[in-house]
Write a protein that holds these residues in place. Sequence first.
Motif, PDB file in Angstrom:
ATOM      1  N   LEU A 226     -30.481 -62.779 -20.379  1.00 13.26           N
ATOM      2  CA  LEU A 226     -31.717 -63.111 -21.088  1.00 13.26           C
ATOM      3  C   LEU A 226     -32.023 -64.589 -20.893  1.00 13.26           C
ATOM      4  N   ARG A 227     -33.319 -64.909 -20.709  1.00 14.76           N
ATOM      5  CA  ARG A 227     -33.727 -66.311 -20.592  1.00 14.76           C
ATOM      6  C   ARG A 227     -35.035 -66.534 -21.335  1.00 14.76           C
ATOM      7  N   TYR A 228     -35.134 -67.726 -21.915  1.00 14.31           N
ATOM      8  CA  TYR A 228     -36.346 -68.129 -22.616  1.00 14.31           C
ATOM      9  C   TYR A 228     -36.643 -69.582 -22.278  1.00 14.31           C
ATOM     10  N   GLY A 229     -37.891 -69.880 -21.975  1.00 17.26           N
ATOM     11  CA  GLY A 229     -38.297 -71.253 -21.708  1.00 17.26           C
ATOM     12  C   GLY A 229     -39.536 -71.606 -22.486  1.00 17.26           C
ATOM     13  N   TYR A 230     -39.600 -72.832 -22.961  1.00 16.46           N
ATOM     14  CA  TYR A 230     -40.773 -73.293 -23.710  1.00 16.46           C
ATOM     15  C   TYR A 230     -41.129 -74.698 -23.257  1.00 16.46           C
ATOM     16  N   GLU A 231     -42.344 -74.867 -22.761  1.00 14.04           N
ATOM     17  CA  GLU A 231     -42.820 -76.178 -22.315  1.00 14.04           C
ATOM     18  C   GLU A 231     -43.463 -76.876 -23.504  1.00 14.04           C
ATOM     19  N   ILE A 232     -42.711 -77.788 -24.096  1.00 14.41           N
ATOM     20  CA  ILE A 232     -43.187 -78.484 -25.294  1.00 14.41           C
ATOM     21  C   ILE A 232     -44.423 -79.308 -24.981  1.00 14.41           C
ATOM     22  N   ASN A 233     -44.365 -80.080 -23.908  1.00  7.57           N
ATOM     23  CA  ASN A 233     -45.512 -80.825 -23.375  1.00  7.57           C
ATOM     24  C   ASN A 233     -45.199 -81.164 -21.926  1.00  7.57           C
ATOM     25  N   ASP A 234     -46.000 -82.016 -21.328  1.00  9.38           N
ATOM     26  CA  ASP A 234     -45.782 -82.354 -19.919  1.00  9.38           C
ATOM     27  C   ASP A 234     -44.450 -83.057 -19.683  1.00  9.38           C
ATOM     28  N   ASP A 235     -43.868 -83.631 -20.739  1.00  9.93           N
ATOM     29  CA  ASP A 235     -42.662 -84.440 -20.583  1.00  9.93           C
ATOM     30  C   ASP A 235     -41.421 -83.802 -21.200  1.00  9.93           C
ATOM     31  N   ALA A 236     -41.527 -82.613 -21.725  1.00 10.12           N
ATOM     32  CA  ALA A 236     -40.379 -82.025 -22.419  1.00 10.12           C
ATOM     33  C   ALA A 236     -40.366 -80.513 -22.248  1.00 10.12           C
ATOM     34  N   LYS A 237     -39.168 -79.969 -22.060  1.00 11.51           N
ATOM     35  CA  LYS A 237     -39.018 -78.526 -21.927  1.00 11.51           C
ATOM     36  C   LYS A 237     -37.706 -78.078 -22.548  1.00 11.51           C
ATOM     37  N   LEU A 238     -37.767 -76.925 -23.233  1.00  9.25           N
ATOM     38  CA  LEU A 238     -36.602 -76.313 -23.837  1.00  9.25           C
ATOM     39  C   LEU A 238     -36.254 -75.044 -23.074  1.00  9.25           C
ATOM     40  N   SER A 239     -34.964 -74.835 -22.780  1.00 10.41           N
ATOM     41  CA  SER A 239     -34.517 -73.646 -22.052  1.00 10.41           C
ATOM     42  C   SER A 239     -33.308 -73.036 -22.768  1.00 10.41           C
ATOM     43  N   LEU A 240     -33.294 -71.710 -22.872  1.00 11.94           N
ATOM     44  CA  LEU A 240     -32.182 -70.972 -23.450  1.00 11.94           C
ATOM     45  C   LEU A 240     -31.802 -69.838 -22.510  1.00 11.94           C
ATOM     46  N   SER A 241     -30.524 -69.560 -22.375  1.00 16.35           N
ATOM     47  CA  SER A 241     -30.087 -68.406 -21.577  1.00 16.35           C
ATOM     48  C   SER A 241     -28.832 -67.803 -22.185  1.00 16.35           C
ATOM     49  N   TYR A 242     -28.716 -66.489 -22.049  1.00 17.66           N
ATOM     50  CA  TYR A 242     -27.545 -65.762 -22.549  1.00 17.66           C
ATOM     51  C   TYR A 242     -27.177 -64.707 -21.519  1.00 17.66           C
ATOM     52  N   ASN A 243     -25.886 -64.637 -21.189  1.00 17.85           N
ATOM     53  CA  ASN A 243     -25.389 -63.658 -20.230  1.00 17.85           C
ATOM     54  C   ASN A 243     -24.158 -62.981 -20.795  1.00 17.85           C
ATOM     55  N   SER A 244     -24.095 -61.663 -20.619  1.00 19.48           N
ATOM     56  CA  SER A 244     -22.975 -60.895 -21.130  1.00 19.48           C
ATOM     57  C   SER A 244     -22.581 -59.818 -20.131  1.00 19.48           C
ATOM     58  N   ASN A 245     -21.277 -59.646 -19.923  1.00 22.12           N
ATOM     59  CA  ASN A 245     -20.732 -58.572 -19.083  1.00 22.12           C
ATOM     60  C   ASN A 245     -19.602 -57.917 -19.855  1.00 22.12           C
ATOM     61  N   ASP A 246     -19.724 -56.603 -20.101  1.00 20.88           N
ATOM     62  CA  ASP A 246     -18.769 -55.863 -20.908  1.00 20.88           C
ATOM     63  C   ASP A 246     -18.206 -54.733 -20.051  1.00 20.88           C
ATOM     64  N   SER A 247     -16.884 -54.735 -19.805  1.00 22.62           N
ATOM     65  CA  SER A 247     -16.331 -53.810 -18.816  1.00 22.62           C
ATOM     66  C   SER A 247     -15.082 -53.101 -19.314  1.00 22.62           C
ATOM     67  N   SER A 248     -14.792 -51.989 -18.635  1.00 21.89           N
ATOM     68  CA  SER A 248     -13.542 -51.262 -18.799  1.00 21.89           C
ATOM     69  C   SER A 248     -13.036 -50.910 -17.410  1.00 21.89           C
ATOM     70  N   THR A 249     -11.778 -51.258 -17.108  1.00 24.20           N
ATOM     71  CA  THR A 249     -11.234 -51.097 -15.759  1.00 24.20           C
ATOM     72  C   THR A 249      -9.837 -50.503 -15.806  1.00 24.20           C
ATOM     73  N   ASP A 250      -9.637 -49.399 -15.071  1.00 23.39           N
ATOM     74  CA  ASP A 250      -8.306 -48.809 -14.941  1.00 23.39           C
ATOM     75  C   ASP A 250      -7.492 -49.607 -13.917  1.00 23.39           C
ATOM     76  N   TYR A 251      -6.184 -49.635 -14.113  1.00 24.29           N
ATOM     77  CA  TYR A 251      -5.331 -50.259 -13.096  1.00 24.29           C
ATOM     78  C   TYR A 251      -3.928 -49.665 -13.163  1.00 24.29           C
ATOM     79  N   ASP A 252      -3.177 -49.855 -12.085  1.00 21.73           N
ATOM     80  CA  ASP A 252      -1.815 -49.341 -11.987  1.00 21.73           C
ATOM     81  C   ASP A 252      -0.824 -50.372 -12.503  1.00 21.73           C
ATOM     82  N   SER A 253       0.074 -49.926 -13.350  1.00 22.66           N
ATOM     83  CA  SER A 253       1.150 -50.801 -13.823  1.00 22.66           C
ATOM     84  C   SER A 253       2.312 -49.927 -14.269  1.00 22.66           C
TER      85      SER A 253
END
Length: 630
Positions: A226-253
Motif C-alpha cells: 500500500l502507498r499513499y502520497g500527499y503533495e502539501i505544496n510545491d515545496d513539501a510532500k508526505l509519503s507513506l508505504s506499507y508492505n506485508s508478506n505472510d507465508s507458510s512453507t514446508d521443509y525437510d528436517s
Amino acid sequence: MKKLINLNLGLCLVPFFALSSVNAEEVQDVENIIVTESRIPTIVSESLSAISIITKEDIERYQASDLYDLMARLPGVSMLRNGARGSATSLSIRGNQGDHSLFLVDGVRIGSATLGSATLALINTNSIERIEVVRGPKSNLYGADAIGGVVNIITRDAADMDSLQVKTSVGSNGTKETTLSAGTTQGKSSYSAVFNAYETDGIDSTYDTSFLHGDDDGHENDSIALRYGYEINDDAKLSLSYNSNDSSTDYDSGCSKWEEVSGVWVQEQFECYIYNETKITSLSSSLDLDVTDRWSTNFQLGRSTDNAEELSPNVDLADFSLDGIFNTTKTEATWFNAIELEADTILSLGLDYQKDEIDSSNAYDITSRDNKAAFLQYKFKSEGADVSFGARRDDNEQFGAHTTTSFMAGQNVTDNMRLNFSYGEGFKAPTFNDLYYPGSGNPNFVPEQSKNIELGFNANWGDSVANVTLFNNRLENLIQYNFATWSTDQTAEVEITGVELSLETELSGWLVGLSGTVLNPKDKFTGNLLRRRAERSASLGGDYSGGNYGFGFTVYSQSHTFDNAANTVRFGGYTTLALRAHFDLSDNWKVKVNANNLTDKEYVTASGFLGNYRSMGRELLFTLAYTPSF
C-alpha cells in the motif's frame, strides 16, 4: 529553481538544484536516475559506483515471479536457494556473504535481527516498480551491513500503474498466483494497492526420502503493498508505504532424539511434518521539504518486522528441540539534508537512529540494542570530473564507536567513455545469533570489517552501454559456521578479487544483455575458496518485440563451488535455459508464457543436515492479464 523531483525511490526527494546539470529530457526519464548510490539523484552515466537498475518493464519482460529468478542475471550477483520455492534464499554481491548486503524496501531496512539476513524468498515482484543495486561498500552512508553493497526495492505508486489490473497465473507443481493492483490520483493525494496470493505444491527440497522426507514441500504467500502520497505544496510532500508478506512453507528436517537403551545411547528417528510460518512487514513515512533554493531536507521514520515460527501438525517439536519463535523488529529514524554550497557542489549531512529488538522462545542474554550515527558527504564536479568524499560515525550500544570513510572519483575520457576509482570501508555488527544463541553464540565476537578498492570503465555509444569493474575487497574478523567444529567462529581473513562486466545493446530489433563475473574469493589463512562461491558466472539474454507480441531467452551458467571451508565437498557447475513469450490479444487482454530451466537440468548448490538440496527442475507458467478501460 526550487522544485521537488518525485522519483518514488523511497529515500529522499531532493530539490531541483541537485539535478541542475541534468537536461529536461533526463529529468523526465526516471530510469536514467539513481538515488541509492549517494542518497541524492545522480545520472546513471555519471555514477561513481558499480550499479544496476531493474525496472518494472524488465520485471514484466523477464516474467520473474521472485527475486531468485530476477537478480541472478546481474553482474557481481549470485543467488542461492535451499531447495523448493519459498525456502531460504540468499543473495551474494561480489562473493560476500548473504548477510553482508543491506536490503531496503522503500528506504527502510528489512531483515531478521537474529539471522542478520533478509527473507528474500517472500518478496513478491508484482509490487515492485524498480530495484536499485549498488555494488561495493556503502557503510559511509548506511552504516552496518553494507559491506557487499545495497539493494533498494522501490514499490509501485499510483503514478506508476494502471488504474486497475487483474493478473492470474497457473503452472507446474500446482502453482497458482493471482494479483490485483489499483491506483488513483485525486487532487493532491495519490493512492495505490497491490494484493497478491501465491501457492505451489513445490518439489521435494532434498534427496533424502526416508520417513516423511520424500513428500513435496509446498509454499503459500499472501502479500500486500500500500502507498499513499500527499503533495502539501510545491515545496513539501508526505509519503507513506506499507508492505506485508505472510507465508507458510514446508521443509525437510530430521526429528530424532538420543535415548539410553541397556546402557548404550542410540538415536531414535521419528516421522514428522515440519513447516515454517513467516511474516515480514515494512512501514515507511517520509516528509520532504525544500527549505530554501539551496537546502532540501528529508525526515523518514521506518519500522520493519521479521517474525518466524516452526510448527508441526503431528509431533511436539519441543521434544526434538526443533521448536522456535523468532520475532524481530527494526525501528529507525533518519534526518537527511542536501545543501548546495555553490554550482556543482553539494554537501550532504544526516543523522541516523536504529534499534533492533527480538522476542524469542529461546533465551537470549540480550534482546535489544540501538545505534546512533552521523554522516556527511561532499560531492563536486569540474570539467568532466566528479569527486566525492564521505564519512560516517556509528555509536553502537554494544560495540562502541566505529568510523567508515569513502573516496570516489570519476573522469570523462571522452564524451562517451568514463573512468571511475573508489575506496570504501564497510562493517557489520555480529547478529544476536552470533552473540547469544543458546549453545553456540559467542559474546566476544567483534564487528566484521572490510576495505574495498575498485576501478571501473563505462562506455556508451548509440543504443549500447558497457561497464567493466575490477575490485579487491579485504575482510577481517569474518564470522562463519565451521563444519569441522560444528560451531560459529571468527578467525577468517578473506580477500576477494574479481572483475565484473555488463553489456546492453540492440541488434536487429533484439534487446540483448550480457553480464559476467570472475571471482577469486580466498580464505587468506588456508588458501581455500570460500564455500558456495562460484569463481565464474555469466548470463546472456535477448528479447524481441514485434508490436503486439514478443519473445525472449536467458542462458545462465556458473562454474563449480565447494560446500565446505576445506574444499572437499564439490558441486559441479551448470547451465540453464529460460524461454518466455507474450501476446497482446487486445488493448485489455494479454497472455504470457514462461519456461524456466527448459532442459530440466539437475544441479546442486547447497547441502544441509539431510544432504543435498534439490534444484528446481523444468517449470512452465501461463499468465493471463486484464486491464479494464474506464
